[in-house]
Design a protein around this motif. Sequence first.
Motif, PDB file in Angstrom:
ATOM      1  N   UNK A  59       3.770  -1.527 -18.935  1.00  0.00           N
ATOM      2  CA  UNK A  59       2.305  -2.274 -18.347  1.00  0.00           C
ATOM      3  C   UNK A  59       1.464  -1.955 -18.483  1.00  0.00           C
ATOM      4  N   UNK A 116      -6.779   0.060 -12.725  1.00  0.00           N
ATOM      5  CA  UNK A 116      -4.948  -0.537 -12.099  1.00  0.00           C
ATOM      6  C   UNK A 116      -5.545   0.584 -10.039  1.00  0.00           C
ATOM      7  N   UNK A 125       2.253   4.979 -18.031  1.00  0.00           N
ATOM      8  CA  UNK A 125       3.183   4.245 -17.076  1.00  0.00           C
ATOM      9  C   UNK A 125       3.341   4.309 -15.902  1.00  0.00           C
ATOM     10  N   UNK A 126       3.798   5.493 -15.864  1.00  0.00           N
ATOM     11  CA  UNK A 126       4.074   6.430 -14.426  1.00  0.00           C
ATOM     12  C   UNK A 126       2.887   6.759 -13.777  1.00  0.00           C
ATOM     13  N   UNK A 152       5.156   1.241  -7.732  1.00  0.00           N
ATOM     14  CA  UNK A 152       5.879   0.338  -8.842  1.00  0.00           C
ATOM     15  C   UNK A 152       5.983   0.955 -10.059  1.00  0.00           C
ATOM     16  N   UNK A 153       6.668   1.859 -11.113  1.00  0.00           N
ATOM     17  CA  UNK A 153       6.933   2.157 -12.445  1.00  0.00           C
ATOM     18  C   UNK A 153       7.280   1.193 -12.412  1.00  0.00           C
ATOM     19  N   UNK A 154       7.215   0.032 -13.579  1.00  0.00           N
ATOM     20  CA  UNK A 154       7.896  -1.081 -14.046  1.00  0.00           C
ATOM     21  C   UNK A 154       8.990   0.190 -15.134  1.00  0.00           C
ATOM     22  N   UNK A 176       1.409  -1.015  -0.403  1.00  0.00           N
ATOM     23  CA  UNK A 176       0.210   0.144  -0.054  1.00  0.00           C
ATOM     24  C   UNK A 176       1.018   1.061   0.053  1.00  0.00           C
ATOM     25  N   UNK A 195      -0.238   5.705 -13.216  1.00  0.00           N
ATOM     26  CA  UNK A 195      -0.333   4.151 -13.027  1.00  0.00           C
ATOM     27  C   UNK A 195      -0.225   4.191 -11.446  1.00  0.00           C
ATOM     28  N   UNK A 196       1.219   4.400 -11.267  1.00  0.00           N
ATOM     29  CA  UNK A 196       2.148   3.912 -10.142  1.00  0.00           C
ATOM     30  C   UNK A 196       1.285   4.737  -9.432  1.00  0.00           C
ATOM     31  N   UNK A 218      -5.864  -1.025  -6.306  1.00  0.00           N
ATOM     32  CA  UNK A 218      -4.902  -0.314  -5.263  1.00  0.00           C
ATOM     33  C   UNK A 218      -5.887   0.304  -3.958  1.00  0.00           C
TER      34      UNK A 218
END
Lengths: 353, 442
Positions: A92, A106, A150-151, A86-88, A82, A153-154, A110
């Motif tokens: 993704x 997403x 992508x960023x 994470x930014x792979x 929590x 989402x994290x 969360x």
Amino acid sequence: MQTIVEARGLVKTYRRNDGTEVQAVKGVDLDIQKGEIFSLLGPNGAGKTTTISMISGLIKPTSGDALIGGYSITKQPLEAKRLIGVIPQEIALYPTLSARANLEFFGKMYGLFGKELAARVDEVLDFIDLTDRQKDRVDTFSGGMKRRVNIGVGLLHRPQLVYMDEPTVGIDPQNRRRILDTVFRLRDEYDMTVLYTTHLMEEAQELSDRVGIIDHGDVIAMGTQAELTKQVGEEDRIIISLGEEQIEEANLEPIRQLTNVQSVRHEVIRLDALPIVENDDEAVVDKRGTGSMLAVRSGQTTETIITITALGGRKVLSQIITALNGIPIQSVEVREPDLEAVFLNLTGRALRD
Amino acid sequence: MRKIWTIISLDVYTTFTDRSLLLLMFATPLALATIIAVAFGDIASGAGAPIRDIPVALVNLDEGDNGQIFVDLLIPAQNGDAERPAPALDCGDETPPATTEDNILLELTDTVLVADAETARRQVDSGRYSAAIIIPPDFSAGLEFTPQNMNVDPPPVEVYADLNRPISSDVIRSVTQSIVNQMLLGQIAIASTYQTLFDQGMAAQSLALDPCVFAPAFGPDAYTVGIAQQSIAEDEEPLNLLVIFGAAQAVFFALFTASGSAASILEERRNGTLQRLTVTPTPRWQILIGKLLSTFSNVLLQLVFLFIAFVGVASALEGELLLIWGTNWPLIALMLLVLSLAAASIGMIITALAKTAEQANIVGSVIALFMGAAGGAFFQIGELPPLFEAITRLSIVRWGESAFSTLAAGSSDIWLDAAAMGLIGAVFFAVSAVIFLRREDV
């Protein structure tokens, strides 16, 4: 300062198909303070992604543990997760969904629902500057826009700690700049802690409050940049490019004889084997593996580089050029002690190796 | 629970907004089943190859002579056939021998004598025979008449048929009915003659005691039973076949959906979205259950839509609303559920054992094709040899087609089919869940 990540003895061992075992991470210890940008710097295959995967709860450590905000990632994974965003490294996302639908999905995972979810999605869309394209499918986006989603989402759940795993790999300088600015904003405007992995010395140098240098699954040095560069003394690095010109080891002997010269090495880089990244109008090659971009035109496929460490590099430069005895030089660069030098000093290899 | 539902919603939405996938899931099975049903319907109505060699078990328990007439008509005489009883009416040259050439029933059926009724019924259940004709012990006694009682009222001959082979079953039922009718006609003719002679004061006893006088009435030539006499109404043919091929095609394509939907887990792993889900504060088991249930949901929605669409096709062909799957809604719903569970679980177990999405898709396609072929998605399996018939039981296409044919025929005896599919579904689901939970890369 308050510690937000406290990793102790993280080990990850994989079993190969032939039954033998390989240790990808060999007992990593890390302490990351709240509100800092911490870079994990190391060459490809050093164990950066494996380490971050264990700390984020993606894979289980073979042994060891990490506390995230006081929660054990192995024993209290949900509580720890929590706190983490994470930014792979790879994009993704669900390509057939819109940017908003991706964020909503997403967000729900969360634990955000209803009005809170809608508000957070709006906030993130604004942060990544995609409000006007929120209803478009992600597969219609450019690479940079996908990176921004992508960023985003994290960041939906306002994490205390953001992991960014080499987020600038394979993107153009403009979008790279944008991402680096985002990292600063996360720390400065949102009071987030950022754990950033990279193999690019310049990025680590520009971003980081503290740096951990990782190689072969071990963290071999950790501290502020000043603390780390102090380890390698006052030596400058002189980098001489000879273009496609080939030389023998014997050509370097006169340089080694010079006073103040500590070490001399040369290598031939195959430019066609380096990753090509998109630019607006021409193909460029990440020539040095250091982020400096040089255009490759008219079929140049190799480059000979001589790297010399010397005390007072600028003062001995003219002697070095004389010692090369007429070998044509394409460019010369003198660098003061930096993280690249630290890595070289610690491992005997350049980061790109 | 909300997160599981979120995962299911996403997967179902993704599946049902993919146009090419929709073509494969709905348009293809609808078109194929309709085309096959119409094509086979023409064949069955006489335009193509004739129906022949229907496997039949004959149980002759009759204590008199008339049951033997069935044997004479349905089983060809062979030289040196010591076990076969003598013909019912041995009248020398006056009784023409039954030969394949002049007895169409010998071509139509491949009849075997079976000793007892239970064995015959069991072998019909197992699929070895399409039907069993069981002649009761007092059959001949019921056909006899006396001067005091001229009524001819034989006990019914039992035809025990496999409902999964509706055409063959109807043919045998009609053939049996025709033979019995022919016997009744013969007996009534004898009785009438006897009565007339008796009324004329003749010594009827001497005539009545010699049945060979009436032998022509019992010879194979007298039994004009043929395909034209079958009681299958021509306009019902396409509907019966639509039930069979519709159910089989629906399950066959459901296997592809299951395989593809389940393999999306591996695709998500490759795309990184599975890892992204894993780092959210969501228990791993919830992610896996969500993925398992989304596969199940995709298959269930596909089957529900297809079964409704087949009603539409049948109704369009008939010109009126035709509920081809019957009206036993609870059992239809039960079958759709267990069928979806079984198909989805096969997809899941393939994915659980595969390393990549491509591998899962290839193996899934091979298994779907095997099950489709073995289960009757492309031809009627009722006409196949017993060994192949047994192999078909490995296919859920066969179980599904069998259950829905049974429901369509108005029967509710689908418990074996439902149990088989429920068991397959439960076991494979459980096993694949365990494998997934143990796999570190998923």
